[in-house]
Design a protein around this motif. Structure first.
Motif, short mmCIF file in Angstrom:
data_model
loop_
_atom_site.label_atom_id
_atom_site.label_comp_id
_atom_site.label_asym_id
_atom_site.label_seq_id
_atom_site.Cartn_x
_atom_site.Cartn_y
_atom_site.Cartn_z
N ALA A 130 0.82 -1.22 0.00
CA ALA A 130 0.00 0.00 0.00
C ALA A 130 0.85 1.26 0.00
CB ALA A 130 -0.94 -0.01 1.21
N LEU A 131 1.84 1.34 0.89
CA LEU A 131 2.65 2.55 0.98
C LEU A 131 3.47 2.80 -0.28
CD1 LEU A 131 3.49 4.92 2.72
CD2 LEU A 131 5.28 3.50 3.72
N PRO A 132 4.19 1.82 -0.84
CA PRO A 132 4.90 2.07 -2.11
C PRO A 132 3.96 2.43 -3.24
CG PRO A 132 5.78 0.12 -1.04
CD PRO A 132 4.55 0.48 -0.30
N GLY A 133 2.79 1.79 -3.30
CA GLY A 133 1.82 2.14 -4.35
C GLY A 133 1.26 3.52 -4.17
N LEU A 134 1.06 3.93 -2.91
CA LEU A 134 0.54 5.27 -2.66
C LEU A 134 1.56 6.34 -3.03
CD1 LEU A 134 -1.88 6.80 -1.45
CD2 LEU A 134 -0.73 6.68 0.77
N LEU A 135 2.84 6.04 -2.88
CA LEU A 135 3.88 7.01 -3.21
C LEU A 135 4.16 7.06 -4.71
CD1 LEU A 135 6.39 6.34 -0.29
CD2 LEU A 135 4.71 8.20 -0.49
N SER A 136 4.11 5.91 -5.40
CA SER A 136 4.44 5.87 -6.81
C SER A 136 3.24 6.13 -7.71
CB SER A 136 5.07 4.51 -7.16
OG SER A 136 4.15 3.46 -6.88
N VAL B 79 -4.23 2.63 -5.73
CA VAL B 79 -4.54 2.11 -4.39
C VAL B 79 -5.72 2.82 -3.75
CG1 VAL B 79 -2.17 1.37 -3.99
CG2 VAL B 79 -2.87 3.67 -3.32
N VAL B 80 -6.38 3.70 -4.48
CA VAL B 80 -7.50 4.43 -3.90
C VAL B 80 -8.64 3.48 -3.56
CG1 VAL B 80 -9.31 6.12 -4.37
CG2 VAL B 80 -6.94 6.63 -4.97
N ILE B 81 -9.03 2.63 -4.50
CA ILE B 81 -10.15 1.72 -4.27
C ILE B 81 -9.83 0.70 -3.18
CG2 ILE B 81 -11.61 -0.05 -5.33
CD1 ILE B 81 -11.49 1.50 -7.92
N PRO B 82 -8.67 0.01 -3.21
CA PRO B 82 -8.37 -0.92 -2.12
C PRO B 82 -8.33 -0.26 -0.75
CG PRO B 82 -6.93 -1.33 -3.98
CD PRO B 82 -7.65 -0.06 -4.27
N LEU B 83 -7.71 0.91 -0.65
CA LEU B 83 -7.66 1.60 0.63
C LEU B 83 -9.06 2.03 1.09
CD1 LEU B 83 -4.45 3.81 0.40
CD2 LEU B 83 -4.82 1.77 1.79
N THR B 84 -9.88 2.48 0.16
CA THR B 84 -11.24 2.90 0.52
C THR B 84 -12.04 1.72 1.06
OG1 THR B 84 -11.18 4.63 -1.18
CG2 THR B 84 -13.34 3.97 -0.32
#
Length: 221
Positions: free
Chosen positions: A57-63, A68-73
């Motif tokens: 999640a964190l690497p995807g959120l930074l790159s 990662v918006v839908i999975p995090l939501t």
């Protein structure tokens, strides 16, 4: 040397606590059960934090934040299930999980069980299979008939007395009984396998207990 015995001693004690369930539910069994469940949840939580949140999640959120918006939501909505009054907010995430899980299970059942079973049953009467089997055609017919009878065991339709389907119902009754016998035999074999595995684990634990006792006596403890 004594420090090396701490791990085996704790393992032996927990094993004895679990085996104490033979005499009934007791405090020692519950203690071991709580320890196992707590360790499992803690390990799973650590894996989630390390591999999912920090590793994905964190690497995807930074790159690439959009990916990662839908999975995090969905994950954040699922947290509302811990709040009784706001639990309905997490229904979207639960519905998504159930839908994906059902689709994966259905695909796995079809591609991993039904289709291979149909193919194996069809190959049972093939020339290569007949030549490889000891009794040839008899073995192939037994496989096909056993599969068909087992499937017919799950047929629960009935015809009215005197109708044109009465003969078919008699044939269906005989084949379904054969299918149920095959199912009982298969379940018995599966239960025997599970029991054998459980006995193997029990023998391994007993061997560990005796080995620990001998090592302790050798140290004069």
């Amino acid at each position: 040397m004594i420090i090396r015995l701490i791990g085996p001693v704790i393992a032996a004690l927990l094993g004895l606590f679990v085996l104490s369930y033979v005499v009934g539910d007791n405090l020692l069994y519950r203690l071991a059960l709580h320890i196992f469940v707590g360790a499992m949840i803690g390990y799973a939580g650590g894996i989630i934090v390390r591999d999912v949140l920090l590793g994905m999640a964190l690497p995807g959120l930074l790159s690439n934040p959009v990916s990662v918006v839908i999975p995090l939501t969905l994950g954040l909505l699922l947290l509302f299930k811990g709040l009784p009054r706001q639990a309905f907010v997490g229904n979207v995430s639960v519905a998504f999980l159930i839908g994906v899980g059902a689709a994966v299970a259905m695909g796995g059942a079809l591609l991993g069980t039904v289709v291979p079973q149909v193919q194996a049953t069809a190959r049972a009467l093939g020339s290569a299979s007949l030549n490889a089997q000891r009794f040839g055609l008899l073995d192939g017919l037994m496989v096909v008939c056993g599969t068909v009878c087992t499937l017919l065991a799950f047929t629960f339709t009935a015809s009215e007395p005197g109708s044109d389907g009465a003969l078919w119902q008699k044939v269906l009754g005989v084949t379904s009984r054969i299918g149920r016998f095959i199912l009982v035999f298969a379940f018995g074999v599966a239960f025997a396998g599970v029991l054998t595995a459980a006995l193997s684990v029990f023998i391994g634990r007993m061997h560990a207990f005796f080995d620990l006792a001998l090592r302790a006596l050798g140290l004069g403890l």
